[in-house]
Write a protein that holds these residues in place. Structure first.
Motif, mmCIF file in Angstrom:
data_model
loop_
_atom_site.group_PDB
_atom_site.id
_atom_site.type_symbol
_atom_site.label_atom_id
_atom_site.label_comp_id
_atom_site.label_asym_id
_atom_site.label_seq_id
_atom_site.Cartn_x
_atom_site.Cartn_y
_atom_site.Cartn_z
ATOM 1 N N GLY A 82 7.924 9.499 15.321
ATOM 2 C CA GLY A 82 8.691 10.640 14.836
ATOM 3 C C GLY A 82 8.561 10.917 13.350
ATOM 4 N N TYR A 83 7.491 10.404 12.709
ATOM 5 C CA TYR A 83 7.338 10.559 11.265
ATOM 6 C C TYR A 83 6.179 11.491 10.925
ATOM 7 N N LYS A 84 6.382 12.310 9.918
ATOM 8 C CA LYS A 84 5.335 13.193 9.385
ATOM 9 C C LYS A 84 4.842 12.546 8.096
ATOM 10 N N VAL A 85 3.592 12.128 8.111
ATOM 11 C CA VAL A 85 3.072 11.319 7.016
ATOM 12 C C VAL A 85 1.738 11.833 6.486
ATOM 13 N N SER A 86 1.351 11.280 5.353
ATOM 14 C CA SER A 86 0.007 11.439 4.819
ATOM 15 C C SER A 86 -0.637 10.065 4.798
ATOM 16 N N ILE A 87 -1.957 10.041 4.999
ATOM 17 C CA ILE A 87 -2.707 8.791 5.092
ATOM 18 C C ILE A 87 -3.940 8.902 4.214
ATOM 19 N N THR A 88 -4.199 7.857 3.443
ATOM 20 C CA THR A 88 -5.420 7.767 2.648
ATOM 21 C C THR A 88 -6.137 6.474 3.014
ATOM 22 N N VAL A 89 -7.420 6.591 3.333
ATOM 23 C CA VAL A 89 -8.280 5.425 3.558
ATOM 24 C C VAL A 89 -9.297 5.412 2.421
ATOM 25 N N LEU A 90 -9.342 4.292 1.696
ATOM 26 C CA LEU A 90 -10.297 4.123 0.604
ATOM 27 C C LEU A 90 -11.428 3.202 1.042
ATOM 28 N N ASN A 91 -12.625 3.450 0.492
ATOM 29 C CA ASN A 91 -13.732 2.539 0.761
ATOM 30 C C ASN A 91 -13.691 1.389 -0.254
ATOM 31 N N ARG A 92 -14.648 0.498 -0.165
ATOM 32 C CA ARG A 92 -14.643 -0.685 -1.038
ATOM 33 C C ARG A 92 -14.756 -0.339 -2.518
ATOM 34 N N HIS A 93 -15.185 0.877 -2.843
ATOM 35 C CA HIS A 93 -15.349 1.316 -4.230
ATOM 36 C C HIS A 93 -14.146 2.126 -4.727
ATOM 37 N N ALA A 94 -13.060 2.113 -3.964
ATOM 38 C CA ALA A 94 -11.824 2.833 -4.293
ATOM 39 C C ALA A 94 -11.996 4.346 -4.236
ATOM 40 N N ARG A 95 -13.023 4.797 -3.528
ATOM 41 C CA ARG A 95 -13.209 6.236 -3.315
ATOM 42 C C ARG A 95 -12.574 6.637 -1.985
ATOM 43 N N VAL A 96 -12.054 7.842 -1.928
ATOM 44 C CA VAL A 96 -11.420 8.327 -0.704
ATOM 45 C C VAL A 96 -12.478 8.512 0.380
ATOM 46 N N ALA A 97 -12.277 7.834 1.497
ATOM 47 C CA ALA A 97 -13.127 8.011 2.676
ATOM 48 C C ALA A 97 -12.518 9.077 3.581
ATOM 49 N N VAL A 98 -11.187 9.027 3.738
ATOM 50 C CA VAL A 98 -10.463 9.976 4.590
ATOM 51 C C VAL A 98 -9.067 10.189 4.005
ATOM 52 N N GLN A 99 -8.614 11.428 3.993
ATOM 53 C CA GLN A 99 -7.226 11.746 3.670
ATOM 54 C C GLN A 99 -6.727 12.747 4.697
ATOM 55 N N GLU A 107 -0.331 12.080 -2.534
ATOM 56 C CA GLU A 107 -0.565 11.278 -3.741
ATOM 57 C C GLU A 107 -0.039 9.851 -3.552
ATOM 58 N N ASN A 108 1.128 9.745 -2.943
ATOM 59 C CA ASN A 108 1.724 8.420 -2.769
ATOM 60 C C ASN A 108 0.887 7.541 -1.831
ATOM 61 N N SER A 109 0.322 8.126 -0.774
ATOM 62 C CA SER A 109 -0.518 7.333 0.126
ATOM 63 C C SER A 109 -1.759 6.831 -0.610
ATOM 64 N N ASP A 110 -2.299 7.646 -1.520
ATOM 65 C CA ASP A 110 -3.451 7.228 -2.321
ATOM 66 C C ASP A 110 -3.062 6.101 -3.272
ATOM 67 N N ARG A 111 -1.935 6.235 -3.940
ATOM 68 C CA ARG A 111 -1.480 5.184 -4.865
ATOM 69 C C ARG A 111 -1.270 3.867 -4.119
ATOM 70 N N LYS A 112 -0.665 3.952 -2.961
ATOM 71 C CA LYS A 112 -0.439 2.744 -2.165
ATOM 72 C C LYS A 112 -1.769 2.108 -1.765
ATOM 73 N N ALA A 113 -2.698 2.935 -1.278
ATOM 74 C CA ALA A 113 -4.000 2.415 -0.849
ATOM 75 C C ALA A 113 -4.744 1.787 -2.026
ATOM 76 N N TYR A 114 -4.715 2.441 -3.188
ATOM 77 C CA TYR A 114 -5.392 1.928 -4.377
ATOM 78 C C TYR A 114 -4.794 0.582 -4.799
ATOM 79 N N THR A 115 -3.478 0.487 -4.733
ATOM 80 C CA THR A 115 -2.800 -0.764 -5.092
ATOM 81 C C THR A 115 -3.203 -1.882 -4.140
ATOM 82 N N ALA A 116 -3.226 -1.597 -2.836
ATOM 83 C CA ALA A 116 -3.615 -2.616 -1.847
ATOM 84 C C ALA A 116 -5.058 -3.055 -2.058
ATOM 85 N N LEU A 117 -5.924 -2.113 -2.398
ATOM 86 C CA LEU A 117 -7.329 -2.446 -2.614
ATOM 87 C C LEU A 117 -7.496 -3.326 -3.849
#
Length: 132
Positions: A20-37, A49-59
């Motif tokens: 039941g959630y409306k979300v945004s998703i960012t997948v980064l590749n090993r070089h921290a470039r966006v593969a999919v948003q 933006e927040n999904s990208d920040r989260k993904a970058y932090t995890a990477l």
């Protein structure tokens, strides 16, 4: 790698929609470039933006983004001065065996733990392709 990133993002989106959630998703590749948003219809604009920040932090930390938020205040404050970082929960690194190959960040569910559950569903879906 792009096909796996698409499958991961689609699976995470489906899981969040089912919950039941409306979300945004960012997948980064090993070089921290966006593969999919992906930003679902009705997701708040800031979630992309927040999904990208989260993904970058995890990477860059090679761990769940929420772990950053548990750092002592002095260490947290200095880390959060960097661009694209956050202490918010909702992103996970992606490993192929022991090799870091990317990350996925989700934003928009009512709580980072719910975002992280969607991210994990996506990772689980492509685990075989990663050799895990």
């Amino acid at each position: 790698a792009t096909d796996a990133a698409l499958e991961l993002a689609q699976t995470a989106l489906e899981r969040c929609r089912a919950d039941g959630y409306k979300v945004s998703i960012t997948v980064l590749n090993r070089h921290a470039r966006v593969a999919v948003q992906i930003s679902d219809d009705g997701a708040n604009p800031h979630t992309l933006e927040n999904s990208d920040r989260k993904a970058y932090t995890a990477l860059t930390t090679k761990g769940p983004s929420g772990e950053v938020g548990k750092r002592p205040p002095a260490g947290l404050a200095s880390f959060l001065q960097l661009d694209r970082t956050t202490g918010g929960e909702g992103a996970l690194p992606i490993f192929a065996g022991k090799e870091l190959v990317g990350s996925v960040g989700v934003s928009g569910a009512p709580g980072g733990d719910k975002d992280a559950a969607c991210a994990q569903a996506g990772i689980d879906k492509i685990a075989r392709k990663l050799g895990n």
